[in-house]
Design a protein around this motif. Structure first.
Motif, PDB file in Angstrom:
ATOM      1  N   HIS A  48       0.840  -1.194   0.000  1.00  0.00           N
ATOM      2  CA  HIS A  48       0.000   0.000   0.000  1.00  0.00           C
ATOM      3  C   HIS A  48       0.876   1.245   0.000  1.00  0.00           C
ATOM      4  CE1 HIS A  48       1.190  -0.550   4.161  1.00  0.00           C
ATOM      5  NE2 HIS A  48       1.002   0.733   4.309  1.00  0.00           N
ATOM      6  N   ASP A  83       0.878   4.783   2.011  1.00  0.00           N
ATOM      7  CA  ASP A  83       0.242   5.464   3.143  1.00  0.00           C
ATOM      8  C   ASP A  83      -0.485   6.718   2.677  1.00  0.00           C
ATOM      9  OD1 ASP A  83       3.032   4.773   5.410  1.00  0.00           O
ATOM     10  OD2 ASP A  83       1.341   3.544   4.754  1.00  0.00           O
ATOM     11  N   HIS A 136       4.862   0.138  -0.095  1.00  0.00           N
ATOM     12  CA  HIS A 136       5.561  -0.703   0.897  1.00  0.00           C
ATOM     13  C   HIS A 136       4.599  -1.728   1.499  1.00  0.00           C
ATOM     14  CE1 HIS A 136       3.632   2.395   3.319  1.00  0.00           C
ATOM     15  NE2 HIS A 136       3.766   1.624   4.359  1.00  0.00           N
TER      16      HIS A 136
END
Ligand code: 6CS
Ligand code: FE
Length: 300
Positions: free
Chosen positions: A150, A152, A251
């Protein structure tokens, strides 16, 4: 571009219906300059290119021990256990994360103001900064579950109303990070691509997403394309090292079935010039313990 009702232009529309397509980032990764803080020119240039850098030995072994004991104290605090800021593991019920930890722990409140950390965040973001989110992650041994791929910023933009990717995260390892105990993986350079996610944000999505994120997750096709373009690096290193990474870098981390916990302190600094507005892809903002709306700059 869609203009949301606060009149702030949405340069990174996401949680859209229909076909998604990658958006080139129009913002820099580093806003400050080499002379503005403790990050040397080569490391700053590397952070600009790769979207992350590692500060080896940011905390001394003695400091690591102090913060580790604080994490143990917090996870055993019965009064805190019922607090909504404590997130437990979906299956085992063990403590997975504690949010707003800089307001719960005086020790971590001091760490946020420590110049080794605060000055680095200011340099990368090129301005005064405030804490958007803080948490401790326990990633216990044997049953610790990771986070799927994903960005952030995609969540912070859609659900918290963060206008631009002018935020940086600092993940301080309190246990040794091995390749095999759920170490964080990043795609170096992927912060330059904003990966739109399809699907409307359900009400109170955070109640599920902080345990296991299902909305705001890129497609396997997008992850495959990004991995082919940028590759995958893994953050490994001794306790005390800190991974500084851009809000939009792709990440994720694997599960931890080893006996070795992978615990960290996670601090997210946002520029005071990037204060939250209304969510760009959700009906209402997430609670303040996940996304602070106190934009007062952190001072030493
Ligand atoms: O939603 C969030 O804000 C949190 N979720 C993940 C998986 N990473 C960033 C952040 O802590
Ligand atoms: Fe994340």
């Amino acid at each position: 571009m869609t203009i949301i009702d606060t009149g702030v232009e949405d340069f990174y529309p996401t949680r859209v219906t229909g076909k998604v397509h990658p958006i080139d980032r129009t913002d820099p990764t580093v806003w400050g300059a080499p002379g503005d803080g403790p990050v040397d020119p080569a490391t700053l240039a590397s952070h600009e290119a790769k979207g992350y850098h590692i500060a080896e030995g940011l905390l001394s072994p003695a400091e690591v021990q102090t913060y580790w004991q604080e994490l143990v104290r917090l996870s055993g605090d019965q009064e805190l256990a019922a607090d909504e800021r404590v997130i437990t593991e979906k299956r085992s019920g063990e403590v997975r994360s504690i949010f707003e930890v800089h307001k719960i722990s005086e020790l971590i409140a001091e760490l946020v103001r420590d110049p080794r950390i605060l000055d680095r965040a200011r340099q990368i973001l090129g301005s005064d900064v405030y804490i958007h989110q803080s948490r401790v992650n326990y990633m216990p041994g044997f049953r610790g579950t990771g986070f799927y791929w994903h960005s952030d910023f995609e969540t912070w933009h859609a659900e918290d109303g963060m206008p631009r990717p002018r935020a940086v995260s600092c993940s301080i390892a309190l246990t040794d990070n091995y390749p095999f105990n759920g170490g964080l993986m990043v795609m170096p350079g992927s912060q330059r691509t904003f990966v739109q996610c399809a699907g409307e944000t359900p009400a109170d999505n955070y109640k599920a997403s902080l345990k296991e994120q299902e909305i705001g997750v890129p497609t396997e096709h997008d992850i495959t394309t990004l991995a082919a373009e940028y590759g995958i690096d893994q953050f490994t290193g001794p306790a005390g090292s800190a991974l500084w990474f851009d809000s939009n870098i792709m990440h994720g981390s694997g599960n931890n079935i080893t006996p070795y916990p992978r615990s960290n302190i996670f601090l997210v600094f946002n520029s005071v010039e990037n204060a939250l507005v209304d969510p760009f892809g959700a009906a209402k903002p997430r609670p303040a313990f996940i996304a602070s709306r106190d934009f007062t700059p952190v001072t030493r």
